[in-house]
Every structure is written in structure tokens, then in C-alpha cells.
Design a protein around this motif. Structure first.
Motif, PDB file in Angstrom:
ATOM      1  N   THR A  35      40.019  25.505  36.036  1.00  0.00           N
ATOM      2  CA  THR A  35      38.688  25.992  36.363  1.00  0.00           C
ATOM      3  C   THR A  35      38.061  26.662  35.142  1.00  0.00           C
ATOM      4  OG1 THR A  35      37.407  27.466  37.804  1.00  0.00           O
ATOM      5  CG2 THR A  35      39.614  28.191  37.211  1.00  0.00           C
ATOM      6  N   THR A  36      36.754  26.609  35.069  1.00  0.00           N
ATOM      7  CA  THR A  36      36.038  27.307  34.001  1.00  0.00           C
ATOM      8  C   THR A  36      35.621  28.700  34.446  1.00  0.00           C
ATOM      9  OG1 THR A  36      33.836  26.532  34.672  1.00  0.00           O
ATOM     10  CG2 THR A  36      35.102  25.114  33.178  1.00  0.00           C
ATOM     11  N   LEU A  37      35.810  29.023  35.722  1.00  0.00           N
ATOM     12  CA  LEU A  37      35.382  30.317  36.240  1.00  0.00           C
ATOM     13  C   LEU A  37      36.262  31.441  35.681  1.00  0.00           C
ATOM     14  CD1 LEU A  37      34.638  29.420  39.974  1.00  0.00           C
ATOM     15  CD2 LEU A  37      33.019  29.697  38.096  1.00  0.00           C
ATOM     16  N   PRO A  38      35.669  32.621  35.515  1.00  0.00           N
ATOM     17  CA  PRO A  38      36.355  33.721  34.822  1.00  0.00           C
ATOM     18  C   PRO A  38      37.291  34.528  35.705  1.00  0.00           C
ATOM     19  CG  PRO A  38      34.139  34.391  35.373  1.00  0.00           C
ATOM     20  CD  PRO A  38      34.255  32.960  35.801  1.00  0.00           C
ATOM     21  N   PHE A  39      38.393  33.891  36.136  1.00  0.00           N
ATOM     22  CA  PHE A  39      39.414  34.602  36.886  1.00  0.00           C
ATOM     23  C   PHE A  39      40.448  35.195  35.929  1.00  0.00           C
ATOM     24  CE2 PHE A  39      37.979  31.525  40.168  1.00  0.00           C
ATOM     25  CZ  PHE A  39      37.688  32.417  41.186  1.00  0.00           C
ATOM     26  N   LEU A  40      41.334  36.010  36.484  1.00  0.00           N
ATOM     27  CA  LEU A  40      42.465  36.494  35.700  1.00  0.00           C
ATOM     28  C   LEU A  40      43.329  35.303  35.279  1.00  0.00           C
ATOM     29  CD1 LEU A  40      43.566  39.488  37.954  1.00  0.00           C
ATOM     30  CD2 LEU A  40      42.525  39.675  35.707  1.00  0.00           C
ATOM     31  N   ASN A  41      44.058  35.461  34.183  1.00  0.00           N
ATOM     32  CA  ASN A  41      44.953  34.401  33.727  1.00  0.00           C
ATOM     33  C   ASN A  41      46.005  34.120  34.796  1.00  0.00           C
ATOM     34  OD1 ASN A  41      43.648  34.144  31.265  1.00  0.00           O
ATOM     35  ND2 ASN A  41      44.913  35.716  30.294  1.00  0.00           N
ATOM     36  N   ALA A  42      46.107  32.866  35.204  1.00  0.00           N
ATOM     37  CA  ALA A  42      47.025  32.489  36.273  1.00  0.00           C
ATOM     38  C   ALA A  42      48.417  32.210  35.727  1.00  0.00           C
ATOM     39  CB  ALA A  42      46.498  31.260  36.993  1.00  0.00           C
ATOM     40  N   PRO A  43      49.465  32.575  36.479  1.00  0.00           N
ATOM     41  CA  PRO A  43      50.833  32.262  36.054  1.00  0.00           C
ATOM     42  C   PRO A  43      51.105  30.762  36.115  1.00  0.00           C
ATOM     43  CG  PRO A  43      50.832  33.218  38.245  1.00  0.00           C
ATOM     44  CD  PRO A  43      49.437  33.353  37.727  1.00  0.00           C
ATOM     45  N   SER A  44      52.110  30.335  35.404  1.00  0.00           N
ATOM     46  CA  SER A  44      52.483  28.922  35.372  1.00  0.00           C
ATOM     47  C   SER A  44      52.768  28.408  36.783  1.00  0.00           C
ATOM     48  CB  SER A  44      53.730  28.746  34.487  1.00  0.00           C
ATOM     49  OG  SER A  44      54.168  27.404  34.495  1.00  0.00           O
ATOM     50  N   GLY A  45      52.300  27.208  37.077  1.00  0.00           N
ATOM     51  CA  GLY A  45      52.532  26.594  38.384  1.00  0.00           C
ATOM     52  C   GLY A  45      51.441  26.856  39.396  1.00  0.00           C
ATOM     53  N   THR A  46      50.429  27.643  39.009  1.00  0.00           N
ATOM     54  CA  THR A  46      49.344  27.962  39.938  1.00  0.00           C
ATOM     55  C   THR A  46      48.451  26.740  40.168  1.00  0.00           C
ATOM     56  OG1 THR A  46      49.280  30.297  39.284  1.00  0.00           O
ATOM     57  CG2 THR A  46      47.314  29.408  40.345  1.00  0.00           C
ATOM     58  N   ARG A  47      48.177  26.453  41.417  1.00  0.00           N
ATOM     59  CA  ARG A  47      47.244  25.386  41.785  1.00  0.00           C
ATOM     60  C   ARG A  47      45.941  25.960  42.328  1.00  0.00           C
ATOM     61  NH1 ARG A  47      44.106  21.365  41.090  1.00  0.00           N
ATOM     62  NH2 ARG A  47      43.627  20.117  42.928  1.00  0.00           N
ATOM     63  N   GLU A  48      46.019  27.133  42.995  1.00  0.00           N
ATOM     64  CA  GLU A  48      44.830  27.706  43.624  1.00  0.00           C
ATOM     65  C   GLU A  48      44.837  29.225  43.469  1.00  0.00           C
ATOM     66  OE1 GLU A  48      42.725  27.545  48.059  1.00  0.00           O
ATOM     67  OE2 GLU A  48      44.127  25.968  47.424  1.00  0.00           O
ATOM     68  N   ILE A  49      43.641  29.775  43.257  1.00  0.00           N
ATOM     69  CA  ILE A  49      43.464  31.223  43.120  1.00  0.00           C
ATOM     70  C   ILE A  49      42.552  31.717  44.231  1.00  0.00           C
ATOM     71  CG2 ILE A  49      42.652  33.112  41.649  1.00  0.00           C
ATOM     72  CD1 ILE A  49      43.038  31.304  39.246  1.00  0.00           C
ATOM     73  N   TRP A  50      42.938  32.830  44.865  1.00  0.00           N
ATOM     74  CA  TRP A  50      42.083  33.526  45.819  1.00  0.00           C
ATOM     75  C   TRP A  50      41.811  34.928  45.286  1.00  0.00           C
ATOM     76  CZ3 TRP A  50      43.649  32.808  51.648  1.00  0.00           C
ATOM     77  CH2 TRP A  50      43.636  31.438  51.972  1.00  0.00           C
ATOM     78  N   THR A  51      40.581  35.417  45.453  1.00  0.00           N
ATOM     79  CA  THR A  51      40.280  36.775  45.017  1.00  0.00           C
ATOM     80  C   THR A  51      39.560  37.560  46.116  1.00  0.00           C
ATOM     81  OG1 THR A  51      38.143  36.160  44.024  1.00  0.00           O
ATOM     82  CG2 THR A  51      40.090  36.089  42.600  1.00  0.00           C
ATOM     83  N   TYR A  52      39.782  38.881  46.071  1.00  0.00           N
ATOM     84  CA  TYR A  52      39.112  39.823  46.956  1.00  0.00           C
ATOM     85  C   TYR A  52      38.525  40.918  46.084  1.00  0.00           C
ATOM     86  CZ  TYR A  52      41.670  37.586  50.757  1.00  0.00           C
ATOM     87  OH  TYR A  52      42.160  36.675  51.649  1.00  0.00           O
ATOM     88  N   SER A  98      51.154  24.372  44.675  1.00  0.00           N
ATOM     89  CA  SER A  98      50.628  23.198  45.377  1.00  0.00           C
ATOM     90  C   SER A  98      51.124  23.106  46.819  1.00  0.00           C
ATOM     91  CB  SER A  98      51.006  21.917  44.621  1.00  0.00           C
ATOM     92  OG  SER A  98      52.411  21.829  44.461  1.00  0.00           O
ATOM     93  N   ASN A  99      52.138  23.920  47.181  1.00  0.00           N
ATOM     94  CA  ASN A  99      52.651  23.957  48.546  1.00  0.00           C
ATOM     95  C   ASN A  99      52.078  25.127  49.346  1.00  0.00           C
ATOM     96  OD1 ASN A  99      54.435  21.679  48.251  1.00  0.00           O
ATOM     97  ND2 ASN A  99      55.812  23.010  47.070  1.00  0.00           N
ATOM     98  N   SER A 100      51.052  25.770  48.780  1.00  0.00           N
ATOM     99  CA  SER A 100      50.371  26.907  49.428  1.00  0.00           C
ATOM    100  C   SER A 100      51.231  28.154  49.524  1.00  0.00           C
ATOM    101  CB  SER A 100      49.873  26.526  50.838  1.00  0.00           C
ATOM    102  OG  SER A 100      48.939  25.473  50.760  1.00  0.00           O
ATOM    103  N   SER A 101      52.289  28.219  48.699  1.00  0.00           N
ATOM    104  CA  SER A 101      53.134  29.410  48.659  1.00  0.00           C
ATOM    105  C   SER A 101      52.679  30.353  47.549  1.00  0.00           C
ATOM    106  CB  SER A 101      54.601  29.026  48.422  1.00  0.00           C
ATOM    107  OG  SER A 101      55.107  28.299  49.517  1.00  0.00           O
ATOM    108  N   LEU A 102      52.792  31.655  47.800  1.00  0.00           N
ATOM    109  CA  LEU A 102      52.375  32.659  46.831  1.00  0.00           C
ATOM    110  C   LEU A 102      53.320  32.689  45.630  1.00  0.00           C
ATOM    111  CD1 LEU A 102      50.330  35.094  46.458  1.00  0.00           C
ATOM    112  CD2 LEU A 102      52.216  36.541  47.283  1.00  0.00           C
ATOM    113  N   ILE A 103      52.755  32.514  44.447  1.00  0.00           N
ATOM    114  CA  ILE A 103      53.525  32.618  43.203  1.00  0.00           C
ATOM    115  C   ILE A 103      53.538  34.054  42.714  1.00  0.00           C
ATOM    116  CG2 ILE A 103      53.607  31.974  40.760  1.00  0.00           C
ATOM    117  CD1 ILE A 103      52.426  29.313  41.462  1.00  0.00           C
ATOM    118  N   ASP A 104      52.355  34.686  42.745  1.00  0.00           N
ATOM    119  CA  ASP A 104      52.233  36.054  42.241  1.00  0.00           C
ATOM    120  C   ASP A 104      50.899  36.624  42.716  1.00  0.00           C
ATOM    121  OD1 ASP A 104      52.855  38.370  40.931  1.00  0.00           O
ATOM    122  OD2 ASP A 104      52.940  37.504  38.925  1.00  0.00           O
ATOM    123  N   PHE A 105      50.708  37.913  42.497  1.00  0.00           N
ATOM    124  CA  PHE A 105      49.420  38.544  42.829  1.00  0.00           C
ATOM    125  C   PHE A 105      49.180  39.698  41.859  1.00  0.00           C
ATOM    126  CE2 PHE A 105      52.590  40.866  45.225  1.00  0.00           C
ATOM    127  CZ  PHE A 105      52.191  42.182  45.131  1.00  0.00           C
TER     128      PHE A 105
END
Length: 202
Positions: free
Chosen positions: A148-165, A190-197
Motif C-alpha cells: 500500500t502507498t498509504l502512510p501506515f506504520l511499518n508492517a512486520p514481515s508476512g503482513t497481508r492486511e493492516i487494521w487501525t483504530y 493471509s490466514n487472518s491471524s494476528l502477527i503483531d500489534f
């Protein structure tokens, strides 16, 4: 961290702009309630325009030889007697005319979603799912598929999707109104499991 601060800076700049203009609205208002119906990876550009009207601004960006189109919706309003304009901002990112991600943020009281940050103690890497996060914290203020080009925090390796609040609130300190933010980001594979937060309050 820098990415989050960059986006928060959009609101700060917009608010400052409101302080030096005439009383009244700037930009095009849009209904926050319609955001709940958009789905990353499914909602089309045409559907966004039909729901939210044409954006205030558009631009194109290139990432890894792929073109992304960015829609900016923003609205500010300075009421008489106010020192800081209230702001409502939505950024939508499209890949091949399909919504790839979005970020919504607002300083309007009626838009605020006060999530319980203490519930993050229930998050378990590798076990918590997207449904679990939704049940704990409710509707998100941003989502994106990677890359994504959107300015989220740097995602850990293996991340497929980011959610923010994101929750913005104000305090009066020495007769001055100051803005504060609570920010939670959840990273899923990619399996919808949480990698990190990540959680930040400032």
C-alpha cells in the motif's frame, strides 16, 4: 511512527488552515456512516463515488511498478468563537479501480469511536483473528491490503492486511485546547491471524 505522525499532520495542517480563514466550511462534507459499507479488495472506485460523491482531490502514485489512485475527501468547519477548526478526512487508495485501503480521521465529536485500549491485553499473536479484533475494538478507522502507498506504520514481515483504530480527544491546559491521539494498529497474515500489534498514545 513517522507514518502515523505524517497522517495526523494532515489534520493539524487542515485545522491551522481553518484558523486563518473566514468562519464557515471548507472542502466537501461527506457522511461518515457510509464508510462502514466499503470493503477493501471488493468496493470499486465507481461505488465510492456513488456513495461519497466525487473527491475533493485525486492523485496517482507508483509503487513497485504498479499504479495506485488516491482519493482525498476532507472537510473543515470553523464556527464563530472557535480557535481550532474541526476536520473530517478520508483517504481512499485504489489498485486497478478496486479499493486497496482507506484511512478515516476526524476531530468532530460525533465521528469519534472511543475504543478500549485496555482490551489489547487479550490480543495473542498467532491466535487472535480479525473477528476477534472486531469484537474487542469495533469498527476500524483504517484498513489496507499490502502493498500500500498509504502512510501506515511499518508492517512486520508476512503482513497481508493492516487494521487501525484512531481516537482523538482534547484537553484544556493553561487555557489552551490541545489535541491528543490514541492509535492502535493490528497486522494480519493471509490466514487472518494476528502477527503483531502496536499501540501509541500521545
Amino acid at each position: 511512527m513517522k507514518a502515523k505522525l505524517w497522517f495526523v499532520g494532515i489534520l493539524v495542517i487542515t485545522a491551522i488552515a481553518g484558523c486563518v480563514t473566514l468562519v464557515g466550511p471548507i472542502g466537501r462534507d461527506f457522511e461518515k456512516g457510509r464508510i462502514k459499507d466499503i470493503v477493501i479488495g471488493q468496493t470499486t472506485k465507481a461505488e465510492i463515488i456513488k456513495s461519497l460523491n466525487v473527491p475533493f482531490e485525486t492523485k496517482k502514485m507508483i509503487l513497485d511498478n504498479t499504479e495506485y489512485e488516491i482519493f482525498h475527501y476532507y472537510y473543515t468547519h470553523l464556527e464563530e468563537g472557535m480557535y481550532i477548526a474541526k476536520a473530517r478526512v478520508l483517504v481512499c487508495e485504489f489498485k486497478n479501480d478496486i479499493l486497496n485501503g482507506y484511512i478515516f480521521n476526524s476531530t468532530f465529536k460525533e465521528d469519534q469511536h472511543k475504543f478500549n485500549e485496555n482490551e489489547r491485553s487479550k490480543l495473542e499473536k498467532g491466535r487472535t483473528t480479525k473477528n476477534d479484533v472486531l469484537n474487542l475494538f469495533g469498527a476500524t478507522s483504517g484498513k489496507a491490503l499490502l502493498p500500500t502507498t498509504l502512510p501506515f506504520l511499518n508492517a512486520p514481515s508476512g503482513t497481508r492486511e493492516i487494521w487501525t483504530y484512531s481516537y482523538k480527544y482534547f484537553k484544556i491546559i493553561s487555557d489552551t485546547e490541545k489535541a491528543y491521539t490514541k492509535y492502535l494498529a493490528a497486522f494480519f497474515d493471509s490466514n487472518s491471524s494476528l502477527i503483531d500489534f502496536s499501540y501509541v498514545e500521545e
